[in-house]
Write a protein that holds these residues in place. Structure first.
Motif, PDB file in Angstrom:
ATOM      1  N   GLY A 159       0.796  -1.220   0.000  1.00  0.00           N
ATOM      2  CA  GLY A 159       0.000   0.000   0.000  1.00  0.00           C
ATOM      3  C   GLY A 159       0.828   1.270   0.000  1.00  0.00           C
ATOM      4  N   GLU A 160       2.121   1.149  -0.263  1.00  0.00           N
ATOM      5  CA  GLU A 160       3.015   2.307  -0.270  1.00  0.00           C
ATOM      6  C   GLU A 160       3.005   2.999  -1.625  1.00  0.00           C
ATOM      7  OE1 GLU A 160       6.843   0.772   0.743  1.00  0.00           O
ATOM      8  OE2 GLU A 160       6.241   0.236   2.784  1.00  0.00           O
ATOM      9  N   LYS A 207      -4.912   2.625  -5.257  1.00  0.00           N
ATOM     10  CA  LYS A 207      -6.221   3.247  -5.049  1.00  0.00           C
ATOM     11  C   LYS A 207      -7.260   2.165  -4.802  1.00  0.00           C
ATOM     12  CE  LYS A 207      -5.380   7.416  -7.681  1.00  0.00           C
ATOM     13  NZ  LYS A 207      -5.898   8.345  -8.656  1.00  0.00           N
ATOM     14  N   ASP A 208      -8.210   2.475  -3.934  1.00  0.00           N
ATOM     15  CA  ASP A 208      -9.317   1.561  -3.659  1.00  0.00           C
ATOM     16  C   ASP A 208     -10.428   1.781  -4.658  1.00  0.00           C
ATOM     17  OD1 ASP A 208      -8.197   0.331  -1.379  1.00  0.00           O
ATOM     18  OD2 ASP A 208      -8.758   2.062  -0.161  1.00  0.00           O
ATOM     19  N   ARG A 209     -10.980   0.681  -5.160  1.00  0.00           N
ATOM     20  CA  ARG A 209     -12.155   0.738  -6.035  1.00  0.00           C
ATOM     21  C   ARG A 209     -13.320   0.190  -5.224  1.00  0.00           C
ATOM     22  NH1 ARG A 209     -11.284  -1.380 -11.922  1.00  0.00           N
ATOM     23  NH2 ARG A 209     -13.092  -0.067 -12.147  1.00  0.00           N
ATOM     24  N   PRO A 210     -14.345   0.984  -4.989  1.00  0.00           N
ATOM     25  CA  PRO A 210     -15.461   0.518  -4.175  1.00  0.00           C
ATOM     26  C   PRO A 210     -16.309  -0.529  -4.894  1.00  0.00           C
ATOM     27  CG  PRO A 210     -15.943   2.670  -5.067  1.00  0.00           C
ATOM     28  CD  PRO A 210     -14.522   2.351  -5.452  1.00  0.00           C
ATOM     29  N   GLU A 211     -17.116  -1.249  -4.116  1.00  0.00           N
ATOM     30  CA  GLU A 211     -18.069  -2.192  -4.694  1.00  0.00           C
ATOM     31  C   GLU A 211     -19.047  -1.415  -5.557  1.00  0.00           C
ATOM     32  OE1 GLU A 211     -21.417  -4.223  -2.358  1.00  0.00           O
ATOM     33  OE2 GLU A 211     -19.744  -5.645  -2.297  1.00  0.00           O
ATOM     34  N   SER A 227     -12.109  -3.635  -4.898  1.00  0.00           N
ATOM     35  CA  SER A 227     -10.750  -4.097  -5.208  1.00  0.00           C
ATOM     36  C   SER A 227      -9.782  -2.926  -5.096  1.00  0.00           C
ATOM     37  CB  SER A 227     -10.698  -4.691  -6.616  1.00  0.00           C
ATOM     38  OG  SER A 227     -11.020  -3.715  -7.575  1.00  0.00           O
ATOM     39  N   LYS A 228      -8.522  -3.229  -5.315  1.00  0.00           N
ATOM     40  CA  LYS A 228      -7.488  -2.190  -5.314  1.00  0.00           C
ATOM     41  C   LYS A 228      -6.846  -2.187  -6.691  1.00  0.00           C
ATOM     42  CE  LYS A 228      -6.504  -2.589  -0.473  1.00  0.00           C
ATOM     43  NZ  LYS A 228      -5.846  -1.682   0.405  1.00  0.00           N
ATOM     44  N   LYS A 229      -6.336  -1.031  -7.096  1.00  0.00           N
ATOM     45  CA  LYS A 229      -5.639  -0.927  -8.371  1.00  0.00           C
ATOM     46  C   LYS A 229      -4.417  -0.042  -8.199  1.00  0.00           C
ATOM     47  CE  LYS A 229      -7.808   3.120 -10.387  1.00  0.00           C
ATOM     48  NZ  LYS A 229      -8.269   3.684 -11.635  1.00  0.00           N
TER      49      LYS A 229
END
Length: 89
Positions: A39-40, A53-57, A74-76
């Motif tokens: 996450g750095e 970056k977080d992608r919300p549901e 998910s994360k991207k």
């Protein structure tokens, strides 16, 4: 351009062998991936910045059936080009 072509260019620019250049390039990409997994943020001056970056549901549709479905969170990894790189384009 693929890793082999990139290794040829790096080897020519640094006066090293293509094998050494490929090992170095692979090591750099592995370190960027490891930092992203933690996450750095990875910032390379004059080139750009890699961030997680977080992608919300969210709601989506199955393209085959048209049925509504929920796409999991998910994360991207996102890349933002630095001014030095943008100026070269």
């Amino acid at each position: 351009m693929n890793v082999g072509e990139l290794a040829k260019g790096v080897a020519a620019a640094t006066g090293t062998s293509e094998a050494d250049a490929k090992k170095t390039i692979t090591a750099v990409f592995d370190e960027i991936a490891a930092a992203a997994a933690k996450g750095e943020e990875v910032s390379i001056n004059g080139f750009g910045k890699f961030t997680v970056k977080d992608r919300p549901e969210r709601e989506g549709r199955n393209p085959a059936t048209g049925a509504t479905m929920t796409i999991a969170a998910s994360k991207k990894v996102a890349f933002t080009a630095a001014k030095g790189l943008k100026d070269k384009l």
